[in-house]
Write an enzyme that holds these catalytic residues in place. Structure first.
Site, PDB file in Angstrom:
ATOM      1  CG  HIS A 266      -9.843   0.935  -8.764  1.00  0.00           C
ATOM      2  ND1 HIS A 266      -9.271   0.593  -7.551  1.00  0.00           N
ATOM      3  CD2 HIS A 266     -10.635  -0.105  -9.117  1.00  0.00           C
ATOM      4  CE1 HIS A 266      -9.703  -0.600  -7.193  1.00  0.00           C
ATOM      5  NE2 HIS A 266     -10.542  -1.044  -8.117  1.00  0.00           N
TER       6      HIS A 266
ATOM      7  CG  HIS B  82     -14.299  -1.447 -11.706  1.00  0.00           C
ATOM      8  ND1 HIS B  82     -13.615  -2.552 -12.135  1.00  0.00           N
ATOM      9  CD2 HIS B  82     -14.032  -1.324 -10.385  1.00  0.00           C
ATOM     10  CE1 HIS B  82     -12.965  -3.091 -11.109  1.00  0.00           C
ATOM     11  NE2 HIS B  82     -13.203  -2.371 -10.028  1.00  0.00           N
TER      12      HIS B  82
HETATM   13  P1  5GP Z   1     -11.400  -4.004  -7.359  1.00  0.00           P
HETATM   14  O1  5GP Z   1     -11.777  -5.438  -7.126  1.00  0.00           O
HETATM   15  O2  5GP Z   1     -10.321  -3.558  -6.387  1.00  0.00           O
HETATM   16  O3  5GP Z   1     -12.558  -3.060  -7.410  1.00  0.00           O
HETATM   17  O4  5GP Z   1     -10.787  -3.970  -8.806  1.00  0.00           O
HETATM   18  C1  5GP Z   1      -9.466  -4.240  -9.105  1.00  0.00           C
HETATM   19  C2  5GP Z   1      -9.386  -4.468 -10.591  1.00  0.00           C
HETATM   20  O5  5GP Z   1      -8.042  -4.290 -10.989  1.00  0.00           O
HETATM   21  C3  5GP Z   1      -9.794  -5.879 -11.032  1.00  0.00           C
HETATM   22  O6  5GP Z   1     -10.848  -5.767 -11.989  1.00  0.00           O
HETATM   23  C4  5GP Z   1      -8.524  -6.470 -11.621  1.00  0.00           C
HETATM   24  O7  5GP Z   1      -8.787  -7.263 -12.762  1.00  0.00           O
HETATM   25  C5  5GP Z   1      -7.723  -5.240 -11.971  1.00  0.00           C
HETATM   26  N1  5GP Z   1      -6.281  -5.399 -11.868  1.00  0.00           N
HETATM   27  C6  5GP Z   1      -5.584  -5.956 -10.843  1.00  0.00           C
HETATM   28  N2  5GP Z   1      -4.259  -5.877 -11.074  1.00  0.00           N
HETATM   29  C7  5GP Z   1      -4.121  -5.261 -12.272  1.00  0.00           C
HETATM   30  C8  5GP Z   1      -2.978  -4.901 -13.056  1.00  0.00           C
HETATM   31  O8  5GP Z   1      -1.829  -5.129 -12.700  1.00  0.00           O
HETATM   32  N3  5GP Z   1      -3.226  -4.258 -14.232  1.00  0.00           N
HETATM   33  C9  5GP Z   1      -4.497  -3.981 -14.664  1.00  0.00           C
HETATM   34  N4  5GP Z   1      -4.622  -3.353 -15.833  1.00  0.00           N
HETATM   35  N5  5GP Z   1      -5.591  -4.307 -13.955  1.00  0.00           N
HETATM   36  C10 5GP Z   1      -5.407  -4.942 -12.781  1.00  0.00           C
END
Ligand code: 5GP
Ligand code: ZN
Length: 112
Positions: free
Chosen positions: A98, A100
């Site tokens: 993903h 951001h």
């Molecule tokens: P990472 O830390 O893997 O780069 O980012 C994961 C992101 O996904 C985090 O910013 C977290 O807030 C978001 N996130 C985790 N679970 C969910 C979810 O069920 N729905 C949404 N919309 N965001 C999520």
């Protein structure tokens, strides 16, 4: 499939979707760093940048470019971070590729 982002991308779990096409869904982050923090999710599962095919990674960045234009116009943010974490050591918590998109506002205290 137990991947939460697969379920969200498929529409199996409802999300605040701000854009969707055949290959991607763009959703609002559940724990936003700032107002309008969004995530670009490919609909197919790839754990990270290492796994995702180069052409799809390229399409994600083309989409990021379109989205930040819309974000800037809609939210009147002053800047934005485009962040993509890979691996636990780098802060990745959901192991489905993903991107951001984090709008930034002058004086905000977001720890991005
Ligand atoms: P990472 O830390 O893997 O780069 O980012 C994961 C992101 O996904 C985090 O910013 C977290 O807030 C978001 N996130 C985790 N679970 C969910 C979810 O069920 N729905 C949404 N919309 N965001 C999520
Ligand atoms: Zn997945």
């Amino acid at each position: 499939m137990s991947c939460i982002f697969c379920k969200i991308a498929d529409g199996e779990i409802a999300s605040a979707t701000i854009y969707e096409d055949d290959e991607f869904r763009v959703i609002l982050d559940l724990g936003p760093a700032t107002k309008g923090h969004a995530l670009i999710l490919p609909k197919k599962h790839y754990a990270d940048l290492y796994e995702i095919p180069a052409d799809l990674a390229g399409k994600a960045m083309i989409l990021a470019k379109k989205m930040v234009k819309v974000m800037t116009e809609a939210l009147h943010c002053d800047g934005y971070n485009v962040v993509q974490n890979n691996g636990e050591a780098a802060g990745q918590t959901v192991f489905h590729f993903h991107v951001h998109l984090i709008p930034r506002y002058k004086g905000d205290q977001a720890g991005v």
